[in-house]
Design a protein around this motif. Sequence first.
Motif, short mmCIF file in Angstrom:
data_model
loop_
_atom_site.label_atom_id
_atom_site.label_comp_id
_atom_site.label_asym_id
_atom_site.label_seq_id
_atom_site.Cartn_x
_atom_site.Cartn_y
_atom_site.Cartn_z
N ALA A 130 -1.00 -0.06 2.69
CA ALA A 130 -1.44 -1.06 1.71
C ALA A 130 -0.31 -1.70 0.93
O ALA A 130 -0.35 -2.90 0.63
CB ALA A 130 -2.43 -0.41 0.74
N LEU A 131 0.71 -0.94 0.57
CA LEU A 131 1.71 -1.43 -0.38
C LEU A 131 2.44 -2.68 0.11
O LEU A 131 2.50 -3.69 -0.61
CB LEU A 131 2.70 -0.32 -0.72
N PRO A 132 3.04 -2.69 1.31
CA PRO A 132 3.75 -3.91 1.73
C PRO A 132 2.83 -5.12 1.86
O PRO A 132 3.20 -6.24 1.48
CB PRO A 132 4.36 -3.52 3.09
N VAL A 133 1.62 -4.90 2.38
CA VAL A 133 0.67 -6.01 2.55
C VAL A 133 0.22 -6.53 1.20
O VAL A 133 0.13 -7.75 0.98
CB VAL A 133 -0.53 -5.55 3.39
N ALA A 134 -0.05 -5.63 0.26
CA ALA A 134 -0.49 -6.05 -1.08
C ALA A 134 0.60 -6.87 -1.76
O ALA A 134 0.30 -7.85 -2.45
CB ALA A 134 -0.84 -4.83 -1.92
N ALA A 135 1.85 -6.49 -1.58
CA ALA A 135 2.94 -7.26 -2.18
C ALA A 135 3.01 -8.67 -1.59
O ALA A 135 3.20 -9.66 -2.32
CB ALA A 135 4.27 -6.53 -1.96
N ARG A 136 2.84 -8.77 -0.28
CA ARG A 136 2.89 -10.08 0.38
C ARG A 136 1.71 -10.96 -0.08
O ARG A 136 1.87 -12.15 -0.35
CB ARG A 136 2.87 -9.89 1.89
N VAL A 137 0.53 -10.37 -0.16
CA VAL A 137 -0.65 -11.14 -0.59
C VAL A 137 -0.54 -11.50 -2.07
O VAL A 137 -0.98 -12.58 -2.49
CB VAL A 137 -1.93 -10.33 -0.31
N ALA A 138 0.06 -10.62 -2.88
CA ALA A 138 0.24 -10.93 -4.30
C ALA A 138 1.14 -12.15 -4.48
O ALA A 138 0.92 -12.97 -5.38
CB ALA A 138 0.82 -9.72 -5.02
N LEU A 139 2.16 -12.27 -3.63
CA LEU A 139 3.01 -13.47 -3.69
C LEU A 139 2.21 -14.73 -3.39
O LEU A 139 2.33 -15.75 -4.08
CB LEU A 139 4.16 -13.33 -2.69
N ALA A 140 1.37 -14.66 -2.35
CA ALA A 140 0.59 -15.84 -1.95
C ALA A 140 -0.45 -16.19 -2.99
O ALA A 140 -0.61 -17.37 -3.36
CB ALA A 140 -0.07 -15.58 -0.60
N THR A 141 -1.18 -15.20 -3.49
CA THR A 141 -2.22 -15.49 -4.48
C THR A 141 -1.62 -15.94 -5.80
O THR A 141 -2.22 -16.77 -6.51
CB THR A 141 -3.10 -14.25 -4.71
N GLY A 142 -0.46 -15.41 -6.14
CA GLY A 142 0.20 -15.87 -7.36
C GLY A 142 0.57 -17.34 -7.29
O GLY A 142 0.43 -18.08 -8.26
N GLN A 143 1.02 -17.77 -6.10
CA GLN A 143 1.35 -19.17 -5.92
C GLN A 143 0.11 -20.05 -6.05
O GLN A 143 0.13 -21.11 -6.68
CB GLN A 143 2.00 -19.38 -4.56
N VAL A 144 -1.00 -19.61 -5.45
CA VAL A 144 -2.25 -20.38 -5.54
C VAL A 144 -2.73 -20.46 -6.98
O VAL A 144 -3.19 -21.52 -7.44
CB VAL A 144 -3.33 -19.74 -4.64
N ARG A 145 -2.62 -19.36 -7.68
CA ARG A 145 -3.07 -19.34 -9.08
C ARG A 145 -2.22 -20.27 -9.93
O ARG A 145 -2.74 -21.01 -10.78
CB ARG A 145 -2.99 -17.91 -9.62
N ARG A 146 -0.91 -20.27 -9.72
CA ARG A 146 -0.04 -21.17 -10.49
C ARG A 146 -0.34 -22.64 -10.18
O ARG A 146 -0.33 -23.49 -11.08
CB ARG A 146 1.43 -20.85 -10.19
N GLU A 147 -0.61 -22.92 -8.92
CA GLU A 147 -0.94 -24.29 -8.55
C GLU A 147 -2.25 -24.72 -9.19
O GLU A 147 -2.40 -25.88 -9.62
CB GLU A 147 -1.04 -24.41 -7.03
N ALA A 148 -3.21 -23.79 -9.27
CA ALA A 148 -4.49 -24.12 -9.91
C ALA A 148 -4.30 -24.39 -11.40
O ALA A 148 -4.92 -25.30 -11.97
CB ALA A 148 -5.49 -22.98 -9.70
#
Length: 275
Positions: A130-148
């Motif tokens: 879970a840890l490496p995948v969660a870090a990668r997804v956190a980067l992507a979702t953080g970018q989407v949230r900032r764009e929103a």
Amino acid sequence: MRWWPALQVLALHFVLLMGLERKVALPERVASYPAQLLGLLRPEVFTQVGPQVLLTGAYLLGGLLLAWFLVVGLARWGRAALWFMEGIPPFLLLVLGGWAGVTYTVSRGLDFPLTPWSPVMLGLYTASLALPVAARVALATGQVRREALDADYTRTARAMGLPEKTVQVQARRVALPERAAGLGGDALALALALVIMEGILQFPGLGNSVYIALQGTLSGTGDAVARAGTDDLLPQQTLSAALLLWLLLGSLATLFLQWLAAQLDPRPRSGEEMH
């Protein structure tokens, strides 16, 4: 096309199986493929790989669920830390976790539980996945949230007096589909990492079934493979069944998370009216 995902799984299964049996002539590999594909229906094959798919499926499901919740906490971390964490190999995390567990328990005169369904092994496997995948997804979702948050409609909502707490909630809601889609995109890779770890450690699971069957396949001959319908084909059928079940696990997880992403998308679907 409704059957397209199933055809993709079968095509990938065929390519993998043909590639793993390179000691056998290609015409013989192709000719024996139907018998190997149907091997899962043999009781002796299903008895061997059936219980293993439950164990591997439990590890995969646990890893995906843990990653889903880890994304929330990791979203507060800096991008540099997330970049580092997403590059950590799952096998290294598992080895470090096993070493820490053995050091902690043995030093206190305890037995380290390494049975397949023990909470320690479940925790080690799911955390390492879970840890490496969660870090990668956190980067992507953080970018989407900032764009929103930077979008024009958000500025308009703030100008109209919408509370900041509501704005933040809506931005997180917009990022939810990206979280599900990101985990879905990694589901098959997670299943592959899990199978590789099980095979390397020779720990019960589909990976260990693949490892044992592959050893039996490589020690056989092309003539043995060609004699479909005899017990000489059992290692090939076991290998085929384990590979197919692995692909099905990863594919089903991907399809479910893609469906979940569509359900979580707050944007109106085609034909729906905005309220």
